[in-house]
Scaffold this motif. Structure first.
Motif, PDB file in Angstrom:
ATOM      1  N   VAL A 198       0.852  -1.183   0.000  1.00 49.77           N
ATOM      2  CA  VAL A 198       0.000   0.000   0.000  1.00 49.77           C
ATOM      3  C   VAL A 198       0.893   1.239   0.000  1.00 49.77           C
ATOM      4  O   VAL A 198       2.074   1.170   0.314  1.00 49.77           O
ATOM      5  CB  VAL A 198      -0.951   0.043   1.219  1.00 49.77           C
ATOM      6  N   ASN A 199       0.304   2.365  -0.358  1.00 53.93           N
ATOM      7  CA  ASN A 199       0.989   3.647  -0.180  1.00 53.93           C
ATOM      8  C   ASN A 199       0.130   4.489   0.750  1.00 53.93           C
ATOM      9  O   ASN A 199      -1.016   4.792   0.447  1.00 53.93           O
ATOM     10  CB  ASN A 199       1.216   4.374  -1.504  1.00 53.93           C
ATOM     11  N   ASP A 200       0.691   4.840   1.889  1.00 51.61           N
ATOM     12  CA  ASP A 200       0.000   5.617   2.911  1.00 51.61           C
ATOM     13  C   ASP A 200       0.274   7.096   2.665  1.00 51.61           C
ATOM     14  O   ASP A 200       1.072   7.725   3.359  1.00 51.61           O
ATOM     15  CB  ASP A 200       0.497   5.168   4.293  1.00 51.61           C
ATOM     16  N   PHE A 201      -0.380   7.668   1.652  1.00 52.88           N
ATOM     17  CA  PHE A 201      -0.140   9.067   1.312  1.00 52.88           C
ATOM     18  C   PHE A 201      -0.538   9.984   2.466  1.00 52.88           C
ATOM     19  O   PHE A 201      -1.460   9.697   3.232  1.00 52.88           O
ATOM     20  CB  PHE A 201      -0.913   9.457   0.049  1.00 52.88           C
ATOM     21  N   THR A 202       0.187  11.091   2.575  1.00 48.55           N
ATOM     22  CA  THR A 202      -0.005  12.022   3.691  1.00 48.55           C
ATOM     23  C   THR A 202       0.056  13.457   3.194  1.00 48.55           C
ATOM     24  O   THR A 202       0.924  13.797   2.382  1.00 48.55           O
ATOM     25  CB  THR A 202       1.120  11.839   4.743  1.00 48.55           C
ATOM     26  N   ASP A 203      -0.849  14.292   3.693  1.00 46.28           N
ATOM     27  CA  ASP A 203      -0.740  15.732   3.479  1.00 46.28           C
ATOM     28  C   ASP A 203      -0.062  16.322   4.709  1.00 46.28           C
ATOM     29  O   ASP A 203      -0.682  16.485   5.759  1.00 46.28           O
ATOM     30  CB  ASP A 203      -2.127  16.351   3.268  1.00 46.28           C
ATOM     31  N   ARG A 204       1.212  16.618   4.585  1.00 40.33           N
ATOM     32  CA  ARG A 204       1.977  17.121   5.734  1.00 40.33           C
ATOM     33  C   ARG A 204       1.495  18.505   6.177  1.00 40.33           C
ATOM     34  O   ARG A 204       1.695  18.882   7.335  1.00 40.33           O
ATOM     35  CB  ARG A 204       3.464  17.193   5.380  1.00 40.33           C
ATOM     36  N   ALA A 205       0.856  19.257   5.293  1.00 43.00           N
ATOM     37  CA  ALA A 205       0.344  20.565   5.692  1.00 43.00           C
ATOM     38  C   ALA A 205      -0.767  20.404   6.725  1.00 43.00           C
ATOM     39  O   ALA A 205      -0.773  21.077   7.771  1.00 43.00           O
ATOM     40  CB  ALA A 205      -0.162  21.331   4.469  1.00 43.00           C
ATOM     41  N   THR A 206      -1.705  19.509   6.459  1.00 42.30           N
ATOM     42  CA  THR A 206      -2.763  19.232   7.432  1.00 42.30           C
ATOM     43  C   THR A 206      -2.173  18.698   8.725  1.00 42.30           C
ATOM     44  O   THR A 206      -2.590  19.085   9.831  1.00 42.30           O
ATOM     45  CB  THR A 206      -3.771  18.224   6.857  1.00 42.30           C
ATOM     46  N   LEU A 207      -1.183  17.819   8.611  1.00 40.89           N
ATOM     47  CA  LEU A 207      -0.572  17.228   9.799  1.00 40.89           C
ATOM     48  C   LEU A 207       0.108  18.295  10.661  1.00 40.89           C
ATOM     49  O   LEU A 207      -0.063  18.326  11.886  1.00 40.89           O
ATOM     50  CB  LEU A 207       0.440  16.163   9.385  1.00 40.89           C
ATOM     51  N   LEU A 208       0.859  19.184  10.030  1.00 39.18           N
ATOM     52  CA  LEU A 208       1.561  20.218  10.782  1.00 39.18           C
ATOM     53  C   LEU A 208       0.595  21.197  11.440  1.00 39.18           C
ATOM     54  O   LEU A 208       0.880  21.750  12.502  1.00 39.18           O
ATOM     55  CB  LEU A 208       2.532  20.967   9.869  1.00 39.18           C
ATOM     56  N   ARG A 209      -0.559  21.397  10.826  1.00 43.94           N
ATOM     57  CA  ARG A 209      -1.545  22.306  11.411  1.00 43.94           C
ATOM     58  C   ARG A 209      -2.269  21.678  12.597  1.00 43.94           C
ATOM     59  O   ARG A 209      -2.673  22.377  13.535  1.00 43.94           O
ATOM     60  CB  ARG A 209      -2.574  22.719  10.345  1.00 43.94           C
ATOM     61  N   LYS A 210      -2.453  20.365  12.565  1.00 43.27           N
ATOM     62  CA  LYS A 210      -3.312  19.728  13.552  1.00 43.27           C
ATOM     63  C   LYS A 210      -2.590  18.899  14.607  1.00 43.27           C
ATOM     64  O   LYS A 210      -3.179  18.553  15.631  1.00 43.27           O
ATOM     65  CB  LYS A 210      -4.344  18.837  12.841  1.00 43.27           C
ATOM     66  N   MET A 211      -1.328  18.549  14.372  1.00 44.00           N
ATOM     67  CA  MET A 211      -0.644  17.662  15.301  1.00 44.00           C
ATOM     68  C   MET A 211      -0.331  18.353  16.622  1.00 44.00           C
ATOM     69  O   MET A 211      -0.273  19.577  16.714  1.00 44.00           O
ATOM     70  CB  MET A 211       0.645  17.131  14.668  1.00 44.00           C
ATOM     71  N   ASP A 212      -0.129  17.540  17.642  1.00 43.78           N
ATOM     72  CA  ASP A 212       0.294  18.025  18.954  1.00 43.78           C
ATOM     73  C   ASP A 212       1.799  17.827  19.047  1.00 43.78           C
ATOM     74  O   ASP A 212       2.282  16.707  19.242  1.00 43.78           O
ATOM     75  CB  ASP A 212      -0.428  17.245  20.058  1.00 43.78           C
ATOM     76  N   SER A 213       2.562  18.908  18.920  1.00 40.71           N
ATOM     77  CA  SER A 213       4.014  18.789  18.873  1.00 40.71           C
ATOM     78  C   SER A 213       4.599  18.320  20.198  1.00 40.71           C
ATOM     79  O   SER A 213       5.729  17.844  20.242  1.00 40.71           O
ATOM     80  CB  SER A 213       4.643  20.129  18.484  1.00 40.71           C
ATOM     81  N   LYS A 214       3.838  18.454  21.276  1.00 41.32           N
ATOM     82  CA  LYS A 214       4.319  17.979  22.571  1.00 41.32           C
ATOM     83  C   LYS A 214       4.051  16.494  22.777  1.00 41.32           C
ATOM     84  O   LYS A 214       4.630  15.860  23.653  1.00 41.32           O
ATOM     85  CB  LYS A 214       3.647  18.764  23.709  1.00 41.32           C
ATOM     86  N   ASN A 215       3.152  15.946  21.951  1.00 42.47           N
ATOM     87  CA  ASN A 215       2.776  14.537  22.104  1.00 42.47           C
ATOM     88  C   ASN A 215       2.474  13.945  20.726  1.00 42.47           C
ATOM     89  O   ASN A 215       1.339  13.567  20.438  1.00 42.47           O
ATOM     90  CB  ASN A 215       1.566  14.399  23.033  1.00 42.47           C
ATOM     91  N   VAL A 216       3.496  13.880  19.888  1.00 40.29           N
ATOM     92  CA  VAL A 216       3.311  13.389  18.521  1.00 40.29           C
ATOM     93  C   VAL A 216       2.765  11.963  18.512  1.00 40.29           C
ATOM     94  O   VAL A 216       1.902  11.613  17.709  1.00 40.29           O
ATOM     95  CB  VAL A 216       4.635  13.462  17.741  1.00 40.29           C
TER      96      VAL A 216
END
Length: 388
Positions: A198-216
């Motif tokens: 499979v290819n697990d495509f990712t939009d890193r822009a959405t991820l960077l906007r929504k992720m918790d940088s203190k608890n990745v």
């Protein structure tokens, strides 16, 4: 005279060396192409493709793949069993029962790649992040974690419409599928296991906007960034090995973009092996600890890992995204302090958004016109065309 002889010898040596290098390159390409389309004999592994005929899904036991089409026997027609997924057609049959059925069918069928359905149907899957140590190093994380992925599967000949503003990243991964619910790691000793690329495509822009940088590793942002339409193409077939533990040791993952190798790894190097993945997944059953579209959701529904959901086991190094450097973080924090941003914003989200702005200028992210080829030994190749 001696200088002439030396020059001739040197020229001969360099010519020989060039021939050897070219031969090695050709040999490598030949081996790669051979492995790409290699099908295990049915005594070692059963290879299945799905195609549609007369408004029904048919399951083919694949015997040959020439890179443009697959040829095999139509199990659905022979067994008079028509179902959405492969395991539903061979349910109640042992491995050897299926082998006997394949050998008893004399008529073969052929399906072109573009006519194949996704290797597995479904839209609720379980994914593992940072399951290869080298990928952990490039992304700045040190341990695996889990999250759900909600998206319909796509076929191996895959067209991915691009949306402006994405930071589209690639992740070649090994997928697992079970024929029945798995409620304990011990279940793996008694059931067949399906494998696919499979290819697990990712939009890193959405991820960077929504992720918790203190608890990745809490997984926040990952379901949203990875669940967009077209973000889960599957291989041309699903493979069910007789000895799945030995089979995994053979699997090499590779990904190319426009013919250039970007990712390469071996499934045997996973940090969490398959048994560990199942153990860790079942440990959080039913807990709504993940966030998707601003709602708390579980890793999977119920107390057992459901059948025909794909478990996406992680990707090796070579993705576009890399963690911000120490220098970048120092600069962003300095700017945060000296511009008074701390009056209005928290530091971690601010630094993350500054890094997002930098990533928007990164030329490595996928764009319209790119061709992505994701392959795993014996599991075939996905060809993704990124389009406007």
């Amino acid at each position: 005279m001696s200088s002439i002889l030396i020059n001739l010898a040197a020229t001969g040596f360099l010519t020989l060396l060039h021939i050897q290098v070219v031969a090695a390159a050709i040999s490598w390409k030949d081996r790669l192409q051979h492995t790409e389309h290699m099908i295990k004999p049915v005594t070692e592994a059963l290879t299945f493709s799905r195609f549609r005929q007369d408004d029904q899904v048919h399951i083919m036991a694949v015997l040959n793949d020439n890179g443009e089409s697959v040829t095999g026997v139509d199990l659905s027609a022979a067994l008079n069993r028509y179902a959405e997924n492969t395991f539903e057609v061979i349910q109640d049959l042992t491995y050897d029962d299926v082998v006997k059925a394949v050998h008893s069918i004399t008529h073969t069928v052929t399906a072109k790649y573009q006519d194949l359905l996704p290797g597995v149907a479904g839209n609720a899957h379980l994914a593992i992040g940072i399951n290869y140590a080298d990928h952990g190093k490039e992304t700045g994380q040190v341990k695996p974690f889990m999250f759900p992925k909600y998206v319909d599967t796509d076929p191996a000949i895959h067209h991915l419409p691009y949306t402006q503003g994405w930071l589209l990243d690639h992740e070649v991964e090994l997928g697992l599928v079970f024929p029945s619910a798995v409620c304990s790691p011990a279940d793996l000793d008694h059931i067949l296991v399906g494998f696919l690329v499979v290819n697990d495509f990712t939009d890193r822009a959405t991820l960077l906007r929504k992720m918790d940088s203190k608890n990745v590793t809490g997984g926040k942002g990952f379901p949203d960034a990875k669940s967009k339409q077209g973000f889960l193409p599957t291989g041309p077939y699903m493979v069910v090995p007789r000895d799945w533990r030995a089979f995994v040791q053979e699997l090499q993952l590779e990904l190319q973009v426009n013919g250039q190798l970007r990712q390469k790894g071996n499934a045997r190097d996973m940090v969490w092996n398959i048994d560990k993945i199942i153990e860790q997944s079942l440990a959080v059953k039913g807990e709504k600890r993940y966030v998707y579209q601003d709602k708390n959701v579980p890793l999977f529904e119920g107390n057992c890992i459901p059948p025909n959901s794909i478990i996406i086991t992680g990707t090796p190094a070579g993705v576009v995204f890399n963690a911000p450097s120490t220098g970048f973080i120092f600069g962003a924090v300095t700017k945060y302090l000296f511009t008074g941003k701390f009056f209005r914003e928290k530091m971690h989200p601010y630094v993350l958004q500054q890094y997002l702005k930098k990533q928007m200028n990164h030329q490595g992210y996928l764009k319209p016109g790119d061709l992505v080829e994701s392959r795993i030994s014996f599991l075939g190749t996905i060809k993704t065309s990124v389009e406007e």
